[in-house]
Design a protein around this motif. Structure first.
Motif, short mmCIF file in Angstrom:
data_model
loop_
_atom_site.label_atom_id
_atom_site.label_comp_id
_atom_site.label_asym_id
_atom_site.label_seq_id
_atom_site.Cartn_x
_atom_site.Cartn_y
_atom_site.Cartn_z
N THR A 252 0.84 -1.20 0.00
CA THR A 252 0.00 0.00 0.00
C THR A 252 0.88 1.24 0.00
O THR A 252 1.75 1.40 0.86
N GLU B 55 -4.69 6.07 -1.56
CA GLU B 55 -3.95 4.86 -1.20
C GLU B 55 -4.09 3.84 -2.32
O GLU B 55 -5.19 3.42 -2.67
N GLN C 277 -3.33 0.16 -3.81
CA GLN C 277 -3.09 -1.21 -3.36
C GLN C 277 -2.39 -2.00 -4.47
O GLN C 277 -2.93 -2.14 -5.56
#
Length: 321
Positions: free
Chosen positions: A194, A206, A208
């Motif tokens: 992340t 954010e 991933q």
């Protein structure tokens, strides 16, 4: 009569810094300008239908029309009306790429950072590479519109007809697939799954494992001045609308919206009529009419008849085409 000129080489130089008169409302910088565009835009019924069709179908809206017909202002009007602003803008040119629209990676700044970290900490700095990668990545206008936590957003892709031949289809492919990958983060996903990176409007996203997947389609407005033809597969995936030039009555409404405190007297009607007459022979944009009204009517510095004619000649310059 008070001299209307701010710059007058026949007058003595100012003894102190001159205070300029207030700018036209549509020439205020930043959010003020956007609010004026949103509040004063007057779409016709066909354009309203096209916007609603695009919203229902989650398709980009491709607007074509002459310069100054309000293509860019539409995005601000819709975003304001639906509460999804501020508009994210992407001004396209012949060098624009899909990656630029999705994200930018400052590889040189990161290399300098690593070299400085290595000099300070030795081999231990290698562990920081994945951790600090997000410092050098920034989502572009398209990436921000897709990844924003405040989705749906409004994205204005201005002058798409000036782009490289492949960019329009590449852009729509990203919208159709529902996700995109940032390879620099994908390679570092094992060390740092992340990563937090910056986006437009001071937002942070954010990411991933280097992938961004979106669930809400942005409201996309693509503008074109008609300088090039698009292939049928691209047009099929858009909602198309041609913005026509406003007629004399519609121009009166546009002027009234921009100058709410200004009565529409004979002097304003005369400027509008002259604008419409001249527009039948040369290409003019609506904001040129607004400029003339601002200079000749809303100004508190009167001009002589000869000056008024010269000002109109200066403002009503043909745009070619």
């Amino acid at each position: 009569m008070t001299n209307w000129k701010i710059y007058d080489p026949q007058s003595p130089p100012a003894s102190q810094k001159v205070t300029l008169p207030p700018a036209p409302p549509w020439r205020q910088p930043g959010r003020d300008r956007e609010n004026v565009l949103a509040r004063t835009f007057k779409p016709d019924p066909a354009l309203v239908d096209a916007v609603n069709t695009a919203l229902y179908l989650r398709r980009p809206l491709l607007l074509t029309g002459r310069p100054g017909t309000g293509k860019s202002a539409l995005a601000h009007s819709v975003a304001h009306q639906l509460g999804i602003g501020p508009v994210i803008e992407w001004a396209v040119n012949s060098r624009s790429t899909l990656q630029e629209g999705l994200y930018q990676y400052d590889a040189l700044a990161r290399l300098q950072y690593i070299q400085q970290a290595n000099a300070r900490s030795g081999a231990g700095a290698q562990a920081e590479e994945a951790e600090e990668l997000g410092m050098f990545l920034t989502l572009g206008p398209l990436g921000t519109a897709l990844a924003s936590a405040h989705a749906p957003r409004a994205l204005l892709v201005d002058e798409i007809d000036k782009s490289d031949v492949d960019l329009p289809n590449d852009l729509l492919n990203v919208l159709d697939t529902g996700h995109f990958v940032i390879p620099e983060l994908k390679r570092a996903a094992e060390r740092r799954p992340t990563v937090r990176i910056s986006a437009r409007d001071d937002e942070y996203i954010e990411v991933q494992r280097g992938e961004i997947t979106f669930k809400e389609y942005p409201f996309v407005v693509m503008t074109s001045n008609g300088e090039r033809d698009f292939p049928a597969p691209f047009l099929r995936r858009c909602v198309q609308c041609q913005i026509r030039e406003p007629d004399e009555k519609e121009l009166q409404g546009i002027v009234a919206a921009h100058f709410a405190s200004l009565p529409l007297g004979e002097d304003v009607f005369a400027i509008i009529s002259e604008f419409v007459k001249l527009r039948s022979t040369v290409m003019l944009a609506t904001d040129q009419l607004l400029n003339a009204v601002h200079l000749l009517v809303s100004s508190d510095r009167p001009q002589s008849e000869a000056e008024r004619k010269r000002i109109l000649g200066t403002v009503f310059q043909g745009l070619g085409g």
